[in-house]
Each structure stands twice: as C-alpha cells, then as structure tokens.
Design a protein around this motif. Structure first.
Motif, short mmCIF file in Angstrom:
data_model
loop_
_atom_site.label_atom_id
_atom_site.label_comp_id
_atom_site.label_asym_id
_atom_site.label_seq_id
_atom_site.Cartn_x
_atom_site.Cartn_y
_atom_site.Cartn_z
N HIS A 74 0.85 -1.19 0.00
CA HIS A 74 0.00 0.00 0.00
C HIS A 74 0.88 1.24 0.00
O HIS A 74 1.84 1.33 0.76
CB HIS A 74 -0.96 -0.01 1.17
CG HIS A 74 -1.94 -1.14 1.09
ND1 HIS A 74 -1.69 -2.39 1.62
CD2 HIS A 74 -3.16 -1.23 0.51
CE1 HIS A 74 -2.71 -3.19 1.40
NE2 HIS A 74 -3.63 -2.52 0.73
N SER A 109 -8.39 2.25 -4.52
CA SER A 109 -8.58 1.94 -3.12
C SER A 109 -8.70 0.44 -2.90
O SER A 109 -9.36 -0.26 -3.68
CB SER A 109 -9.86 2.61 -2.59
OG SER A 109 -9.76 4.02 -2.67
N ASP A 110 -8.05 -0.02 -1.85
CA ASP A 110 -8.21 -1.41 -1.41
C ASP A 110 -9.45 -1.44 -0.52
O ASP A 110 -9.45 -0.82 0.55
CB ASP A 110 -6.97 -1.85 -0.64
CG ASP A 110 -7.03 -3.30 -0.21
OD1 ASP A 110 -8.12 -3.88 -0.18
OD2 ASP A 110 -5.96 -3.86 0.11
N LYS A 132 -9.13 -2.12 3.32
CA LYS A 132 -8.33 -1.26 4.18
C LYS A 132 -8.98 0.12 4.29
O LYS A 132 -9.91 0.45 3.55
CB LYS A 132 -6.91 -1.10 3.61
CG LYS A 132 -6.22 -2.40 3.23
CD LYS A 132 -5.86 -3.25 4.42
CE LYS A 132 -4.76 -2.62 5.22
NZ LYS A 132 -4.33 -3.50 6.33
N ARG A 163 -8.05 4.50 4.84
CA ARG A 163 -7.00 5.50 4.68
C ARG A 163 -6.26 5.72 6.01
O ARG A 163 -6.89 5.68 7.06
CB ARG A 163 -7.59 6.83 4.18
CG ARG A 163 -7.88 6.85 2.70
CD ARG A 163 -8.31 8.25 2.27
NE ARG A 163 -8.59 8.34 0.86
CZ ARG A 163 -7.70 8.66 -0.08
NH1 ARG A 163 -6.46 8.93 0.29
NH2 ARG A 163 -8.03 8.74 -1.34
N TYR A 174 -3.99 3.69 4.68
CA TYR A 174 -3.33 2.42 4.40
C TYR A 174 -3.97 1.63 3.27
O TYR A 174 -3.73 0.43 3.13
CB TYR A 174 -3.35 1.55 5.67
CG TYR A 174 -2.79 2.23 6.88
CD1 TYR A 174 -1.43 2.50 6.99
CD2 TYR A 174 -3.62 2.62 7.92
CE1 TYR A 174 -0.91 3.14 8.10
CE2 TYR A 174 -3.11 3.26 9.05
CZ TYR A 174 -1.75 3.51 9.13
OH TYR A 174 -1.24 4.14 10.24
N ASN A 175 -4.77 2.27 2.43
CA ASN A 175 -5.52 1.53 1.42
C ASN A 175 -5.21 1.93 -0.01
O ASN A 175 -5.93 1.59 -0.93
CB ASN A 175 -7.03 1.70 1.66
CG ASN A 175 -7.50 3.12 1.39
OD1 ASN A 175 -6.70 4.05 1.35
ND2 ASN A 175 -8.81 3.30 1.24
N ARG A 176 -4.10 2.65 -0.23
CA ARG A 176 -3.82 3.15 -1.56
C ARG A 176 -2.98 2.16 -2.37
O ARG A 176 -1.93 1.69 -1.92
CB ARG A 176 -3.09 4.50 -1.51
CG ARG A 176 -3.67 5.54 -0.55
CD ARG A 176 -5.19 5.61 -0.60
NE ARG A 176 -5.69 6.09 -1.89
CZ ARG A 176 -6.92 5.84 -2.33
NH1 ARG A 176 -7.74 5.10 -1.62
NH2 ARG A 176 -7.29 6.32 -3.49
#
Length: 349
Positions: A116, A167-168, A171, A173, A175-177
C-alpha cells in the motif's frame, strides 16, 4: 540511446567461448571493466545493456519506462504489501516515530498492483537520485515535495492527480492506496539513468571481490544464516537465509510474495532532522544518504564488513575493503537497509 551517460549501463557480449564482460562505467572513482581477453571486432556480439538495479544483462533491451520508486507502508496497518516480488531492488528507510518505510524500485517489470502506497520523504532524494528514479507516492508534506522536485526528481502523487491510484476495499485510509504502474507509465517519460546503483561484479558467476582470509588489515568474512536489523526501539527487521536467498521473517508482504534478496546490505547512515513534523507532532527524520560509513554485505552465508561511499545524493554507491580496495556486488536482487548510525545496528545469528 540519446544520452552519453546511458553508456554507463552497457556491457559487451563476446563470442560463446568468452564470458560476458562488463563495460558499465559508473564514475571516475569506479572505472569501467575492460573487455575479456580475446574479444575482437570479428568475434564481438551486439551490445547488451546491464540493468542499473540488478547488474544483469537486459537481453530484451532497455525497458520502455523509467525507474519507478514506490513508497510502501511497512507496518501491520499496511499489510499485506503487494508487488514486492516484482521489484528489482528494495530499500528500507527510517521515518518518524521510529518506524520504517520501503522504497521499492521497478524497472524490468511494472506490476498492475503495488502497495500500500504512502507518502514521500526528503530522504528519497538520495534514494531515487542515483538512477533518475521517478517517485510514486500517495502524499507528503509540502516542504518535502518542494525539496524533492527542486532536486530534479519527478513525483507521481495522488495528491497531485497522478493516474493509476485505487482503493483497497479491505483497508482504510491512509493504508488503502494501491497503484497500477502500467497506468502511471502512460504519463511518464523514460529519463536518463546516470549509471549503475551498485558496483557490480562481472556477470560470469564469479563471486564479488571479497577480502582474502588472513589479510593483515582486512578481516575475513563472518558466517551467518540469520540477522536482526535494528532501526529503533520500535522497529527491527529479522532476516534468514533460505534456499540461498535472504528473506524477511517478520515482513508484511503478501503470503509467498515477499522480495527475495540475493544480497542484503546493511548501511550505517547519519540521520538528521527534515525540518518539519508529521500530523501527530513527531519530528520527521532525514537519512543522509551520501558520504561514507560502515556496511555489512550478506551474500550466501558470508557477511563481509566494508565501507560504503556515496559522493553525492544522486551518485551511485561504491564500497571499499579495510585496506582501501574496491569491493563489488554480485549481480542479482539486492535489499538495502539504511540504519541510523546512532541507535541502529545489526546482530548476526
């Protein structure tokens, strides 16, 4: 290729009876290797360039992309890390709060899923600079951006509208990029690569020029199959030799897809103050990736103590043995640990 400096990445492939000989020039302090004896105009094959990040021949030619340096979260919050198994080289650097972040280098392969992704730091100038790397980050302090861009390093940032971010859904933000490097590359331009990142040994299978056992001023390599690299009271990276590769045993990579290092190098670096704080008020450190310092090179079960030298932020690394002789790195995948000179260290196991 359009740039004289790119000649630093070439090697000459000679006849089948003669092994590959490097012709990769790095700097005035690291002269080019001479062609193998017996090479002649009549026996030489076409030039094949050497990867600046692995030291291996790029038999299909130079990739039609720059070197991308992706900033990757390195805590439980950002797990799992995606795409590390496709990286050519990886560097671990100190960030605020005693934590670390990864800078993963992509040149030979551009994965569609890396992450990420996190923010850049001023330390990244010295990390990306030697190969003209273009940084991919999700954000960063405005002051850090200005310094990085002033240094002539291009940044593909989500904050700046760079393409390829997603975006994951599992997860949150920040930590989701995730990033698709193929998409980023559509907006990127292949740039000049000044030279190799590391002083590569000849790609003939010979070992790097390790110091001789028993030399009066140069200690013999030590033996180790495990190591613990300490960045702070909060962060250590554990390593083990498995199947001839150095692998992290407490890493955060996707299962079975961590980076496997042919060589792992621990460099003792001076750490300064970047001049700003993070949103939580923690001072942001800046690893000074130039000058010289102690280093340990892990290759196979041997650990060699050398001195690292980097004459400028954008210059490549070179190494010296205790008696001042050049030390070269075996071609392959390398993981660099930039540990603080004060408070950091490595323990062999």
């Amino acid at each position: 290729m359009g740039h004289a400096g790119d000649m630093n990445l070439r090697l000459l492939a000679v006849a089948a009876a003669t092994s590959l000989a490097l012709a990769a020039c790095s700097s005035s302090s690291d002269p080019a290797e001479k062609p193998a004896p017996g090479a002649s105009k009549g026996t030489a094959k076409p030039l094949v360039e050497v990867s600046p990040l692995t030291g291996k021949a790029m038999k299909k030619g130079r990739p039609d992309n720059p070197v991308f340096v992706v900033k990757i979260e390195n805590t439980d919050g950002g797990a799992p890390q995606y795409g590390l198994d496709h990286a050519d080289m990886v560097i671990e650097e100190l960030v605020e709060g005693g934590l670390t972040r990864l800078a993963a280098f992509y040149y030979s392969s551009l994965p569609s899923k890396v992450g990420h992704v996190r923010s850049l730091r001023t330390s990244d100038i010295g990390i990306a600079g030697p190969v003209g790397g273009q940084i991919v980050a999700s954000g960063g302090a405005s002051g850090a951006y200005r310094k990085v861009e002033k240094a002539g390093i291009r940044v593909f940032s989500e904050d700046g509208g760079a393409p390829g971010f997603s975006s994951d859904p599992l997860k949150v933000r920040p930590y989701n990029r995730l990033i698709d490097l193929k998409t980023v590359n559509r907006k990127a331009k292949r740039t000049r690569i000044p030279g190799p990142y590391l002083p590569w040994a000849p790609a003939s299978g010979a070992k790097a020029a390790a110091p001789k056992a028993g030399a009066a001023t140069t200690p013999a390599p030590k033996k180790a199959t495990a190591a613990t690299v300490r960045f702070s009271d909060f962060t250590t990276t554990s390593w083990a030799l498995k199947g001839g590769k150095w692998v992290r045993t407490n890493g955060h990579a996707e299962a079975g897809k961590d980076f496997k290092a042919d060589t792992m190098i621990v460099l003792s670096c001076r750490v300064g103050d970047a001049g700003y704080t993070d949103p939580a008020g923690n001072p942001v450190p800046e690893t000074v990736f130039e000058g010289r310092g102690e280093a340990r090179v892990f290759h196979g079960d041997e650990v060699t103590s050398v001195t690292w030298v980097k004459s400028g932020l954008k210059k490549g690394l070179r190494f010296e043995t205790a008696d001042g002789k050049p030390y070269r790195i075996n071609p392959g995948h390398v993981f660099l640990e930039l540990v603080p000179k004060d408070g950091g260290g490595v323990t062999l196991g």
